[in-house]
Design a protein around this motif. Structure first.
Motif, PDB file in Angstrom:
ATOM      1  N   PHE A 146     -19.935  19.961 -10.341  1.00  0.00           N
ATOM      2  CA  PHE A 146     -21.320  19.503 -10.246  1.00  0.00           C
ATOM      3  C   PHE A 146     -22.163  20.520  -9.491  1.00  0.00           C
ATOM      4  O   PHE A 146     -21.637  21.397  -8.787  1.00  0.00           O
ATOM      5  CB  PHE A 146     -21.367  18.137  -9.567  1.00  0.00           C
ATOM      6  CG  PHE A 146     -20.865  17.027 -10.450  1.00  0.00           C
ATOM      7  CD1 PHE A 146     -21.732  16.348 -11.293  1.00  0.00           C
ATOM      8  CD2 PHE A 146     -19.516  16.683 -10.463  1.00  0.00           C
ATOM      9  CE1 PHE A 146     -21.269  15.328 -12.121  1.00  0.00           C
ATOM     10  CE2 PHE A 146     -19.048  15.667 -11.284  1.00  0.00           C
ATOM     11  CZ  PHE A 146     -19.930  15.000 -12.115  1.00  0.00           C
ATOM     12  N   ASP A 147     -23.473  20.375  -9.618  1.00  0.00           N
ATOM     13  CA  ASP A 147     -24.370  21.420  -9.101  1.00  0.00           C
ATOM     14  C   ASP A 147     -24.476  21.441  -7.583  1.00  0.00           C
ATOM     15  O   ASP A 147     -25.125  22.333  -7.023  1.00  0.00           O
ATOM     16  CB  ASP A 147     -25.755  21.320  -9.744  1.00  0.00           C
ATOM     17  CG  ASP A 147     -26.412  19.963  -9.549  1.00  0.00           C
ATOM     18  OD1 ASP A 147     -25.905  19.160  -8.737  1.00  0.00           O
ATOM     19  OD2 ASP A 147     -27.437  19.703 -10.210  1.00  0.00           O
ATOM     20  N   ASP A 148     -23.837  20.509  -6.893  1.00  0.00           N
ATOM     21  CA  ASP A 148     -23.810  20.565  -5.431  1.00  0.00           C
ATOM     22  C   ASP A 148     -22.535  21.221  -4.897  1.00  0.00           C
ATOM     23  O   ASP A 148     -22.314  21.290  -3.685  1.00  0.00           O
ATOM     24  CB  ASP A 148     -23.967  19.166  -4.842  1.00  0.00           C
ATOM     25  CG  ASP A 148     -22.802  18.241  -5.189  1.00  0.00           C
ATOM     26  OD1 ASP A 148     -22.111  18.499  -6.196  1.00  0.00           O
ATOM     27  OD2 ASP A 148     -22.574  17.262  -4.449  1.00  0.00           O
ATOM     28  N   ALA A 149     -21.680  21.690  -5.798  1.00  0.00           N
ATOM     29  CA  ALA A 149     -20.415  22.320  -5.388  1.00  0.00           C
ATOM     30  C   ALA A 149     -20.663  23.733  -4.864  1.00  0.00           C
ATOM     31  O   ALA A 149     -21.697  24.357  -5.137  1.00  0.00           O
ATOM     32  CB  ALA A 149     -19.437  22.363  -6.555  1.00  0.00           C
ATOM     33  N   ASP A 150     -19.709  24.230  -4.113  1.00  0.00           N
ATOM     34  CA  ASP A 150     -19.745  25.603  -3.600  1.00  0.00           C
ATOM     35  C   ASP A 150     -19.309  26.537  -4.728  1.00  0.00           C
ATOM     36  O   ASP A 150     -18.124  26.615  -5.064  1.00  0.00           O
ATOM     37  CB  ASP A 150     -18.805  25.717  -2.399  1.00  0.00           C
ATOM     38  CG  ASP A 150     -18.817  27.091  -1.746  1.00  0.00           C
ATOM     39  OD1 ASP A 150     -19.086  28.084  -2.440  1.00  0.00           O
ATOM     40  OD2 ASP A 150     -18.529  27.152  -0.536  1.00  0.00           O
ATOM     41  N   VAL A 151     -20.258  27.240  -5.320  1.00  0.00           N
ATOM     42  CA  VAL A 151     -19.977  28.064  -6.502  1.00  0.00           C
ATOM     43  C   VAL A 151     -18.934  29.134  -6.209  1.00  0.00           C
ATOM     44  O   VAL A 151     -18.013  29.360  -7.007  1.00  0.00           O
ATOM     45  CB  VAL A 151     -21.279  28.680  -7.046  1.00  0.00           C
ATOM     46  CG1 VAL A 151     -20.961  29.717  -8.139  1.00  0.00           C
ATOM     47  CG2 VAL A 151     -22.187  27.598  -7.611  1.00  0.00           C
ATOM     48  N   VAL A 202     -18.956  22.405 -16.482  1.00  0.00           N
ATOM     49  CA  VAL A 202     -19.951  22.799 -15.483  1.00  0.00           C
ATOM     50  C   VAL A 202     -21.296  22.138 -15.782  1.00  0.00           C
ATOM     51  O   VAL A 202     -21.762  22.153 -16.933  1.00  0.00           O
ATOM     52  CB  VAL A 202     -20.124  24.333 -15.446  1.00  0.00           C
ATOM     53  CG1 VAL A 202     -21.076  24.736 -14.324  1.00  0.00           C
ATOM     54  CG2 VAL A 202     -18.777  25.028 -15.283  1.00  0.00           C
ATOM     55  N   GLN A 203     -21.942  21.601 -14.738  1.00  0.00           N
ATOM     56  CA  GLN A 203     -23.241  20.973 -14.918  1.00  0.00           C
ATOM     57  C   GLN A 203     -24.294  22.007 -15.317  1.00  0.00           C
ATOM     58  O   GLN A 203     -24.264  23.164 -14.881  1.00  0.00           O
ATOM     59  CB  GLN A 203     -23.657  20.254 -13.634  1.00  0.00           C
ATOM     60  CG  GLN A 203     -24.755  19.237 -13.837  1.00  0.00           C
ATOM     61  CD  GLN A 203     -24.836  18.237 -12.706  1.00  0.00           C
ATOM     62  OE1 GLN A 203     -24.427  18.506 -11.576  1.00  0.00           O
ATOM     63  NE2 GLN A 203     -25.377  17.045 -12.995  1.00  0.00           N
ATOM     64  N   ASP A 204     -25.213  21.579 -16.158  1.00  0.00           N
ATOM     65  CA  ASP A 204     -26.225  22.447 -16.771  1.00  0.00           C
ATOM     66  C   ASP A 204     -26.860  23.441 -15.814  1.00  0.00           C
ATOM     67  O   ASP A 204     -26.964  24.637 -16.113  1.00  0.00           O
ATOM     68  CB  ASP A 204     -27.346  21.585 -17.376  1.00  0.00           C
ATOM     69  CG  ASP A 204     -27.091  21.290 -18.837  1.00  0.00           C
ATOM     70  OD1 ASP A 204     -26.393  22.077 -19.484  1.00  0.00           O
ATOM     71  OD2 ASP A 204     -27.581  20.249 -19.319  1.00  0.00           O
ATOM     72  N   ILE A 225     -12.147  17.615  -9.641  1.00  0.00           N
ATOM     73  CA  ILE A 225     -13.553  17.302  -9.431  1.00  0.00           C
ATOM     74  C   ILE A 225     -14.064  18.133  -8.263  1.00  0.00           C
ATOM     75  O   ILE A 225     -13.441  18.158  -7.192  1.00  0.00           O
ATOM     76  CB  ILE A 225     -13.745  15.802  -9.136  1.00  0.00           C
ATOM     77  CG1 ILE A 225     -13.201  14.943 -10.288  1.00  0.00           C
ATOM     78  CG2 ILE A 225     -15.225  15.482  -8.888  1.00  0.00           C
ATOM     79  CD1 ILE A 225     -13.082  13.467  -9.937  1.00  0.00           C
ATOM     80  N   GLN A 226     -15.217  18.787  -8.473  1.00  0.00           N
ATOM     81  CA  GLN A 226     -15.822  19.608  -7.428  1.00  0.00           C
ATOM     82  C   GLN A 226     -17.234  19.068  -7.149  1.00  0.00           C
ATOM     83  O   GLN A 226     -18.140  19.225  -7.956  1.00  0.00           O
ATOM     84  CB  GLN A 226     -15.911  21.074  -7.869  1.00  0.00           C
ATOM     85  CG  GLN A 226     -14.676  21.630  -8.556  1.00  0.00           C
ATOM     86  CD  GLN A 226     -13.447  21.658  -7.679  1.00  0.00           C
ATOM     87  OE1 GLN A 226     -13.555  21.748  -6.455  1.00  0.00           O
ATOM     88  NE2 GLN A 226     -12.267  21.579  -8.286  1.00  0.00           N
ATOM     89  N   THR A 227     -17.400  18.408  -6.004  1.00  0.00           N
ATOM     90  CA  THR A 227     -18.690  17.864  -5.602  1.00  0.00           C
ATOM     91  C   THR A 227     -18.628  17.485  -4.129  1.00  0.00           C
ATOM     92  O   THR A 227     -17.555  17.161  -3.612  1.00  0.00           O
ATOM     93  CB  THR A 227     -19.075  16.626  -6.431  1.00  0.00           C
ATOM     94  OG1 THR A 227     -20.351  16.142  -6.004  1.00  0.00           O
ATOM     95  CG2 THR A 227     -18.060  15.509  -6.285  1.00  0.00           C
ATOM     96  N   HIS A 228     -19.796  17.508  -3.455  1.00  0.00           N
ATOM     97  CA  HIS A 228     -19.858  17.052  -2.069  1.00  0.00           C
ATOM     98  C   HIS A 228     -20.260  15.587  -1.984  1.00  0.00           C
ATOM     99  O   HIS A 228     -20.320  15.028  -0.885  1.00  0.00           O
ATOM    100  CB  HIS A 228     -20.848  17.911  -1.273  1.00  0.00           C
ATOM    101  CG  HIS A 228     -20.380  19.318  -1.072  1.00  0.00           C
ATOM    102  ND1 HIS A 228     -19.174  19.625  -0.482  1.00  0.00           N
ATOM    103  CD2 HIS A 228     -20.945  20.506  -1.388  1.00  0.00           C
ATOM    104  CE1 HIS A 228     -19.015  20.945  -0.440  1.00  0.00           C
ATOM    105  NE2 HIS A 228     -20.081  21.504  -0.993  1.00  0.00           N
ATOM    106  N   ASP A 229     -20.537  14.967  -3.103  1.00  0.00           N
ATOM    107  CA  ASP A 229     -20.918  13.564  -3.164  1.00  0.00           C
ATOM    108  C   ASP A 229     -19.640  12.736  -3.361  1.00  0.00           C
ATOM    109  O   ASP A 229     -19.108  12.637  -4.474  1.00  0.00           O
ATOM    110  CB  ASP A 229     -21.893  13.349  -4.323  1.00  0.00           C
ATOM    111  CG  ASP A 229     -22.406  11.919  -4.413  1.00  0.00           C
ATOM    112  OD1 ASP A 229     -21.720  10.999  -3.936  1.00  0.00           O
ATOM    113  OD2 ASP A 229     -23.488  11.719  -5.002  1.00  0.00           O
TER     114      ASP A 229
END
Length: 484
Positions: A263-268, A296-298, A420-424
């Motif tokens: 997701f777009d809040d992940a550490d790229v 990968v999110q848009d 899953i990669q997200t901080h949420d």
């Protein structure tokens, strides 16, 4: 460290006997790193299988009556020996499978971990009282070992598979006959020798690289009470057909096409390193639970493609014995041809080529080296998205929201792992519930710890390895009742 590149003399281990010939003929072992013939592997036939099962049956009467505390002591001693022979296991992995010495310690580390974990269970196997006075009967359960377990493992990570299967089987009081892949016999051979050295009675652990006939004889032997298999769905179906006729229980740990959802809040930067190494770097992509689909999110799609490609482009490929090597060869010429065929079909089907997969040339031309491939904008229904490649190939796809991510992740017939990669954390838990997989990793948690159940759904098989459920696979309950 300098390693001896010469393989040991290959053998079959039956009880205390070490046989350098078998009735199944020989397998010409080719070094995957240079294409050179390096050993003759004796193969067991039905005759050696019958001998090994007889040895295991005899040993079972001793081992099942060995107190749990004593089994625990011997298994811990066995784990000590695996740890003490780490360098030799690293050397053998490089020789037989082309695993770089820089990452080869993972096998003995996990082999030791799983053996020690199940040593801890050996004296804690207990039944349950299910009815007691003032009822009319006292009813309780007795957990008992099956007997002889037939174990068939594939060639990637053989020591890991041995730890996952042999340790719980032995902790529960069973004995085993193991058929390792003929491509990787040396780690299993050393494993069996160390079991004897630890004081585990002869015949408790038997190891037989063998022919197809040997596998069929092992599965079909009336004294083999259960079969556990690690490999692919094609072979699993054949095993199941034979076991079905015999009504013989099985555990199947098969392949995967695991999605890594970003997701777009992940550490790229973190995800790029993780995604690159765990898809095409580790074991050259030859792992069942590796995250070989990157969703990968848009909003960060192109950024992630660029970051992953940059990391993959700097992963050194070369001689497994060189300290700088991360990516080694694939297992053999057949695998090389199969992988390159899938890459070419993906290339011509319209997927965007980020990094092209081709056979390595130059100093590596004689070995089975496939340069990493990355494909973007891949159709979810295409072969490269749906089928396990088991090689250094990463597929990248985009998604808009949680619902689309779950749908894409669940769009294959496999169900082994999910990432899953997200901080949420709320989102992470929602996705973990929605993924049709046996295991979910959030934000970089490690693969196959011994304490946790591991196993898949659908084409990824069934049954569990790891944790208490992994022990229970090797125990059957007997119910006893008596007048109150």
């Amino acid at each position: 460290m300098s390693y001896d590149r010469n393989p040991p003399v290959a053998s079959l281990i039956i009880g205390e006997r070490e046989l350098t010939q078998g009735s199944g003929g020989v397998f010409a072992h080719i070094n995957p790193a240079n294409g050179e013939h390096q050993a003759e592997i004796p193969l067991a036939g039905p005759a050696e299988v019958h001998q090994a099962v007889a040895a295991a049956s005899h040993a079972f009467e001793i081992w099942r009556r060995t107190p749990g505390a004593q089994r625990a002591l011997l298994l811990n001693r066995f784990a000590d020996l695996i740890q003490q022979h780490t360098d030799e296991f690293i050397r053998l992995a490089a020789i037989e499978g082309g695993t770089p010495v820089t990452i080869g310690a993972g096998g003995p580390r996990l082999g030791e971990e799983w053996t020690r974990y199940y040593a801890g269970w050996a004296d804690k196997i207990d039944g349950q009282v299910v009815s007691m006075p003032p009822a009319e009967e006292l009813i309780y359960t007795r957990p008992e070992p099956y007997g002889v377990i037939g174990i068939i493992i594939t060639w990637n990570g053989p020591l890991i598979s041995l730890g996952m299967k042999v340790a719980p089987a032995l902790a529960a009081g069973n004995t085993v006959v193991v058929k390792p892949a003929e491509q990787t016999p040396f780690a299993a051979q050393l494993f069996a020798k160390l079991a004897l050295q630890a004081g585990i009675p002869p015949g408790v652990v038997n190891v037989l690289p063998g022919s197809t006939e040997a596998a069929q004889a092992l599965i079909g032997h009336p004294d083999v009470q259960k079969v556990t298999f690690t490999g692919g769905p094609i072979t699993a179906r054949k095993i199941l057909h034979q076991c079905a006729d015999l009504l013989k229980p099985t555990v199947l740990e098969l392949g995967g096409k695991s999605a890594n959802i970003v997701f777009d809040d992940a550490d790229v930067a973190f995800v790029a390193q993780m995604a690159a190494f765990w898809s095409v770097g580790l074991l050259s992509g030859q792992g069942c639970e590796l995250p070989t689909r990157l969703l990968v999110q848009d909003s960060i799609y192109e950024q992630m493609i660029e970051a992953v490609a940059a990391v993959v482009g700097h992963l050194p490929m070369g001689d497994p014995f060189e300290a700088s090597t991360i990516i080694g060869p694939v297992i053999n010429e057949a695998a090389c041809s199969r992988i390159l065929g899938m890459v070419e079909r993906a290339r011509t089907s319209g997927a965007r080529v980020v990094l092209g997969g081709e056979r390595a040339g130059g100093d590596l031309a004689q070995g089975c080296y496939v340069r990493p491939s990355i494909f973007a904008d891949v159709d979810a229904s295409s072969e490269i998205s749906q089928q396990e490649v088991f090689g250094p190939v990463l597929v990248i796809q985009r998604f808009k929201d949680e619902a689309e991510a779950i749908a894409l992740a669940n769009s294959t017939g496999y169900g082994l792992g999910g990432y899953i990669q997200t901080h949420d954390l709320g989102r992470a838990n929602r996705l973990a519930a929605g993924l049709k997989t046996g295991y979910v990793h959030i934000n970089g948690t490690r693969n196959i710890p011994a304490c946790a159940p591991f196993g898949g759904l659908g084409l990824s098989g069934y049954g569990k390895e790891g944790g208490r459920p992994g022990l229970d696979e090797f125990i059957r309950l007997k119910t006893v009742s008596m007048p109150a």
